[in-house]
Motif scaffolding. Structure first.
Motif, PDB file in Angstrom:
ATOM      1  N   PRO A 119      10.794   9.760 -17.842  1.00  0.00           N
ATOM      2  CA  PRO A 119      11.492  11.011 -16.600  1.00  0.00           C
ATOM      3  C   PRO A 119      11.365   9.510 -15.130  1.00  0.00           C
ATOM      4  CG  PRO A 119       9.413  11.471 -16.730  1.00  0.00           C
ATOM      5  CD  PRO A 119       9.688  10.294 -17.858  1.00  0.00           C
ATOM      6  N   ASN A 120      11.961   9.516 -14.335  1.00  0.00           N
ATOM      7  CA  ASN A 120      12.023   9.077 -12.747  1.00  0.00           C
ATOM      8  C   ASN A 120      12.662   9.373 -11.661  1.00  0.00           C
ATOM      9  OD1 ASN A 120      12.006   6.377 -11.640  1.00  0.00           O
ATOM     10  ND2 ASN A 120      14.373   6.421 -12.268  1.00  0.00           N
ATOM     11  N   LYS A 121      11.844  10.214 -11.104  1.00  0.00           N
ATOM     12  CA  LYS A 121      11.522  10.662  -9.781  1.00  0.00           C
ATOM     13  C   LYS A 121      10.349  10.344  -9.150  1.00  0.00           C
ATOM     14  CE  LYS A 121      12.199  15.714 -12.337  1.00  0.00           C
ATOM     15  NZ  LYS A 121      11.222  15.515 -13.713  1.00  0.00           N
ATOM     16  N   PRO A 122      10.690   9.306  -8.429  1.00  0.00           N
ATOM     17  CA  PRO A 122       9.762   8.493  -7.420  1.00  0.00           C
ATOM     18  C   PRO A 122      10.020   9.427  -6.011  1.00  0.00           C
ATOM     19  CG  PRO A 122      12.191   7.244  -7.608  1.00  0.00           C
ATOM     20  CD  PRO A 122      12.193   8.545  -8.570  1.00  0.00           C
ATOM     21  N   THR A 123       9.104   9.427  -5.551  1.00  0.00           N
ATOM     22  CA  THR A 123       8.971   9.766  -4.529  1.00  0.00           C
ATOM     23  C   THR A 123       7.974   8.971  -3.802  1.00  0.00           C
ATOM     24  OG1 THR A 123       7.110  11.334  -4.874  1.00  0.00           O
ATOM     25  CG2 THR A 123       8.807  12.308  -4.781  1.00  0.00           C
ATOM     26  N   PRO A 124       8.542   8.915  -1.895  1.00  0.00           N
ATOM     27  CA  PRO A 124       7.553   7.860  -1.053  1.00  0.00           C
ATOM     28  C   PRO A 124       5.969   7.867  -1.418  1.00  0.00           C
ATOM     29  CG  PRO A 124       8.759   9.077   0.083  1.00  0.00           C
ATOM     30  CD  PRO A 124       9.122  10.077  -1.256  1.00  0.00           C
ATOM     31  N   GLN A 125       5.935   9.150  -2.035  1.00  0.00           N
ATOM     32  CA  GLN A 125       3.490   8.812  -2.113  1.00  0.00           C
ATOM     33  C   GLN A 125       4.038   8.509  -2.584  1.00  0.00           C
ATOM     34  OE1 GLN A 125       5.708  11.639  -0.982  1.00  0.00           O
ATOM     35  NE2 GLN A 125       4.782  11.878   0.996  1.00  0.00           N
ATOM     36  N   LYS A 126       4.419   8.470  -4.435  1.00  0.00           N
ATOM     37  CA  LYS A 126       4.099   7.685  -5.578  1.00  0.00           C
ATOM     38  C   LYS A 126       4.254   6.526  -5.277  1.00  0.00           C
ATOM     39  CE  LYS A 126       5.991  10.784  -9.552  1.00  0.00           C
ATOM     40  NZ  LYS A 126       6.846  11.488  -9.804  1.00  0.00           N
ATOM     41  N   LEU A 127       5.657   5.648  -4.714  1.00  0.00           N
ATOM     42  CA  LEU A 127       5.207   3.896  -4.318  1.00  0.00           C
ATOM     43  C   LEU A 127       4.223   3.349  -3.421  1.00  0.00           C
ATOM     44  CD1 LEU A 127       9.108   4.451  -4.390  1.00  0.00           C
ATOM     45  CD2 LEU A 127       7.392   4.548  -6.804  1.00  0.00           C
ATOM     46  N   ILE A 128       3.315   4.215  -2.976  1.00  0.00           N
ATOM     47  CA  ILE A 128       2.260   3.493  -2.034  1.00  0.00           C
ATOM     48  C   ILE A 128       1.862   2.927  -3.087  1.00  0.00           C
ATOM     49  CG2 ILE A 128       2.989   4.579   0.508  1.00  0.00           C
ATOM     50  CD1 ILE A 128       0.476   6.353  -0.289  1.00  0.00           C
ATOM     51  N   ALA A 129       0.892   1.661  -2.403  1.00  0.00           N
ATOM     52  CA  ALA A 129      -0.378   1.373  -3.185  1.00  0.00           C
ATOM     53  C   ALA A 129      -1.609   2.007  -3.781  1.00  0.00           C
ATOM     54  CB  ALA A 129      -0.858  -0.261  -2.724  1.00  0.00           C
ATOM     55  N   TYR A 130      -2.207   2.148  -4.868  1.00  0.00           N
ATOM     56  CA  TYR A 130      -3.044   3.359  -4.960  1.00  0.00           C
ATOM     57  C   TYR A 130      -4.151   2.275  -4.639  1.00  0.00           C
ATOM     58  CZ  TYR A 130      -6.535   5.743  -8.064  1.00  0.00           C
ATOM     59  OH  TYR A 130      -7.379   6.716  -8.069  1.00  0.00           O
ATOM     60  N   GLU A 131      -4.946   3.145  -4.113  1.00  0.00           N
ATOM     61  CA  GLU A 131      -6.150   3.047  -3.073  1.00  0.00           C
ATOM     62  C   GLU A 131      -7.243   4.203  -3.283  1.00  0.00           C
ATOM     63  OE1 GLU A 131      -6.520   0.889   0.539  1.00  0.00           O
ATOM     64  OE2 GLU A 131      -5.230  -0.828  -1.111  1.00  0.00           O
ATOM     65  N   SER A 132      -7.745   4.320  -4.078  1.00  0.00           N
ATOM     66  CA  SER A 132      -8.467   5.498  -4.306  1.00  0.00           C
ATOM     67  C   SER A 132      -8.418   7.232  -3.896  1.00  0.00           C
ATOM     68  CB  SER A 132      -9.716   5.233  -4.329  1.00  0.00           C
ATOM     69  OG  SER A 132     -10.246   4.485  -5.575  1.00  0.00           O
ATOM     70  N   VAL A 154      -6.568   7.824  -0.591  1.00  0.00           N
ATOM     71  CA  VAL A 154      -6.238   7.545   0.535  1.00  0.00           C
ATOM     72  C   VAL A 154      -5.523   6.247   0.955  1.00  0.00           C
ATOM     73  CG1 VAL A 154      -9.425   8.023   1.209  1.00  0.00           C
ATOM     74  CG2 VAL A 154      -8.390   6.121   0.616  1.00  0.00           C
ATOM     75  N   ASP A 155      -4.957   6.637   2.110  1.00  0.00           N
ATOM     76  CA  ASP A 155      -3.685   5.294   1.991  1.00  0.00           C
ATOM     77  C   ASP A 155      -4.342   4.059   2.309  1.00  0.00           C
ATOM     78  OD1 ASP A 155      -1.719   8.045   2.663  1.00  0.00           O
ATOM     79  OD2 ASP A 155      -1.989   8.339   4.435  1.00  0.00           O
ATOM     80  N   PRO A 156      -3.396   3.468   1.543  1.00  0.00           N
ATOM     81  CA  PRO A 156      -3.672   2.093   2.157  1.00  0.00           C
ATOM     82  C   PRO A 156      -4.289   1.210   3.414  1.00  0.00           C
ATOM     83  CG  PRO A 156      -1.735   1.867   1.138  1.00  0.00           C
ATOM     84  CD  PRO A 156      -2.198   3.501   1.295  1.00  0.00           C
ATOM     85  N   VAL A 157      -5.048   0.286   3.238  1.00  0.00           N
ATOM     86  CA  VAL A 157      -5.326  -0.080   4.426  1.00  0.00           C
ATOM     87  C   VAL A 157      -5.149  -1.330   4.190  1.00  0.00           C
ATOM     88  CG1 VAL A 157      -7.491  -1.028   5.842  1.00  0.00           C
ATOM     89  CG2 VAL A 157      -7.614   1.563   4.712  1.00  0.00           C
ATOM     90  N   GLY A 158      -4.062  -1.645   5.661  1.00  0.00           N
ATOM     91  CA  GLY A 158      -3.671  -3.555   5.482  1.00  0.00           C
ATOM     92  C   GLY A 158      -2.222  -3.650   4.477  1.00  0.00           C
ATOM     93  N   ASP A 159      -2.853  -4.694   4.398  1.00  0.00           N
ATOM     94  CA  ASP A 159      -1.606  -5.770   3.407  1.00  0.00           C
ATOM     95  C   ASP A 159      -2.398  -5.422   2.070  1.00  0.00           C
ATOM     96  OD1 ASP A 159       0.297  -6.645   2.419  1.00  0.00           O
ATOM     97  OD2 ASP A 159      -0.376  -8.831   2.526  1.00  0.00           O
ATOM     98  N   GLY A 160      -1.631  -5.344   0.915  1.00  0.00           N
ATOM     99  CA  GLY A 160      -2.570  -5.463  -0.369  1.00  0.00           C
ATOM    100  C   GLY A 160      -2.374  -6.503  -0.344  1.00  0.00           C
ATOM    101  N   TRP A 161      -1.853  -8.190   0.126  1.00  0.00           N
ATOM    102  CA  TRP A 161      -2.384  -9.005  -0.495  1.00  0.00           C
ATOM    103  C   TRP A 161      -3.227  -9.816   0.636  1.00  0.00           C
ATOM    104  CZ3 TRP A 161       2.992  -8.369  -0.909  1.00  0.00           C
ATOM    105  CH2 TRP A 161       3.688  -8.465  -2.555  1.00  0.00           C
ATOM    106  N   SER A 162      -4.487  -9.076   0.267  1.00  0.00           N
ATOM    107  CA  SER A 162      -5.558  -9.669   0.424  1.00  0.00           C
ATOM    108  C   SER A 162      -5.848 -10.518   0.752  1.00  0.00           C
ATOM    109  CB  SER A 162      -7.027  -8.524   0.628  1.00  0.00           C
ATOM    110  OG  SER A 162      -7.479  -9.147  -0.453  1.00  0.00           O
ATOM    111  N   GLN A 163      -6.649 -11.627   1.786  1.00  0.00           N
ATOM    112  CA  GLN A 163      -7.507 -12.785   1.420  1.00  0.00           C
ATOM    113  C   GLN A 163      -8.370 -13.177   0.946  1.00  0.00           C
ATOM    114  OE1 GLN A 163      -8.634 -14.275   5.157  1.00  0.00           O
ATOM    115  NE2 GLN A 163      -6.344 -15.039   5.632  1.00  0.00           N
TER     116      GLN A 163
END
Lengths: 348, 121
Positions: free
Chosen positions: B34-47, B49-58
């Motif tokens: 199946p292919n049913k993308p939703t905006p919530q599904k496509l954000i980075a996984y951070e346990s 909660v909503d991700p904090v800051g950039d995924g490419w951290s230092q």
């Protein structure tokens, strides 16, 4: 051999089919036998029992399940790199198995510098893991990828240095030559067992197996995955079949690395040549091309049993312990091992 | 074509079959999944909660130092391999030469050790 009379395209077709079997069969065997069954028994449970007798069809059920999973790619990910990463890891496994000889004539490639090729190619998968971690745009993935890269390069060195002891003894970099020199050799004039290098290079064998454990990121060294702190490390954002490719490659790599370990230290496909009065690789009977692969698979299962046994038994090392162990213990030990082996080789 | 080049061509075929196999299975997967993308599904996984800051951290510089050490040792391992195959011919001379080489190598490791580079924290 029969294959030598075939045209080149047919030979190549046979080789790639054999190579596919040599990657997928060990991976399936290891996953079913050890990951499903042995781990379950060690944890006082039965493991999969429903699909087929004793759950033996579970693997096919799993693949069927993974095929139907949605393929989610995070919005911010570097999509093209994200898609390439698992392929690089799988390609690295396939080109590594290309160097493994399974019998006197049953080989895919017969490089003069086979050991060197194997060691070089085995580190290609680091690239895949690193770009998987980077392209996911996820903090867990990035940390996992960096840890994996740091760990794989740290343990690459003791592995390379441990192999040098074997190369000194065999006097060749050709994997076929190493197998022959072990089985045609003798210990103090007695050739009933040949001269498997696990006896003379026991320190090298230990260092090699520990490094293999770390290269495969199996448990005492699974800091890159570390599910209790990094979710799933560099694989966090992967879902569906792309995740399964990482998974297959991981266990196929266990198979290939233990195959290489069995060639270097346990005599590979051979049986001691003195048993049947063989003297060189040309005088070996043709049936060894059938028995050889079976011997290899047996040795592979024994060695991967040890890898998995350690995996299921030990707690995870901390990142600093892990690096310290490689740089301050394994590398000095393997350098000393090289020098001792060289001195003994020149003296006797 | 010489046997030497043919062996390397086999490696290319092996890489090709790996890509072919993966492509085939991904293709089958693309047909049935199946292919049913939703905006919530496509954000980075951070346990969850909503991700904090950039995924490419230092990340820390120590990775760079280990990589540098690795290059030094790996290149030197390349020099040891040809020596190891020819040791029987070189005998005592080769032994002394490699003794000096490995000693210098160890000296480098001891230097890094004393400088505290090998300490992770």
């Amino acid at each position: 051999m029969v294959a030598a009379d075939l045209p080149y395209w047919a030979q190549s077709l046979l080789r790639v089919l054999g190579g596919t079997v040599a990657v997928l069969l060990p991976a399936g065997t290891i996953v079913y036998l050890f990951l499903f069954k042995m781990m379950s028994f060690m944890q006082s449970r039965l493991g999969p029992m429903e699909a087929g007798p004793y759950g033996s069809m579970q693997l096919f059920a799993e693949v069927g399940k993974w095929l139907q999973k949605e393929d989610i790619q995070p919005e911010l990910a570097d999509k093209r790199i994200f898609k390439i990463a698992p392929l690089i890891v799988l390609v690295s496994t396939f080109i590594l198995v290309a160097v493994v000889p399974f019998g006197p004539d049953a080989w895919f490639t017969n490089f003069e510098t086979g050991v060197f090729y194997a060691l070089a190619v085995s580190s290609v998968s680091v690239l895949g893991i690193l770009i998987a971690g980077w392209s996911s745009a996820n903090k867990y993935s990035l940390l996992g990828g960096l840890r994996a890269a740091g760990q794989l390069i740290a343990y690459e060195l003791p592995m390379v240095l441990a192999v040098i002891g074997v190369v000194i003894q065999a006097g060749t970099l050709n994997l076929q030559g190493i197998v022959v020199s072990q089985n045609a050799g003798s210990m103090f004039g007695w050739d009933g067992l040949g001269n498997p290098y696990i006896l003379t290079q026991f320190v090298g064998f230990l260092v090699f197996m520990i490094s293999v454990q770390a290269e495969l990121t199996q448990t005492p060294f699974d800091m890159p995955i570390a599910e209790s702190e990094l979710v799933s490390g560099y694989m966090t954002e992967y879902s569906g079949f792309r995740f399964l490719i990482f998974f297959i490659a991981e266990f196929a790599n266990v198979g290939v690395f233990t195959l290489i370990a069995s060639i270097l230290f346990l005599g590979g496909w051979g049986i001691p040549f003195s048993w049947f009065g063989w003297t060189s690789v040309d005088s070996i009977d043709n049936w060894m091309n059938v028995v050889g692969p079976l011997i290899m698979v047996t040795k592979m299962i024994v060695l991967s049993f040890i890898v998995m046994w350690v995996r299921f038994s030990y707690p995870r090392l901390r990142e600093d312990q892990l690096q310290r162990f490689a740089w301050k213990v394994l590398i000095p030990v393997s350098l000393v091992n090289i020098m001792i082996t060289a001195v003994l080789k020149v003296m006797f | 074509m010489s046997q030497f080049l043919r062996d390397y061509l086999t490696v290319v075929w092996f890489a090709a079959i790996a890509l072919l196999l993966a492509g085939l299975l991904l293709g089958i997967s693309a047909l049935v999944r199946p292919n049913k993308p939703t905006p919530q599904k496509l954000i980075a996984y951070e346990s969850g909660v909503d991700p904090v800051g950039d995924g490419w951290s230092q990340s820390q510089i120590r990775y760079y130092i280990f990589a540098l050490l690795f290059v030094v040792f790996d290149v030197e391992a390349v020099f040891i391999f040809p020596w190891a195959t020819q040791l029987e011919r070189y005998a005592g001379f080769g032994l002394v030469e490699m003794g000096v080489f490995v000693f210098v190598l160890l000296l480098g490791l001891v230097y890094a050790w004393r400088k505290g580079v090998l300490r992770w924290v």
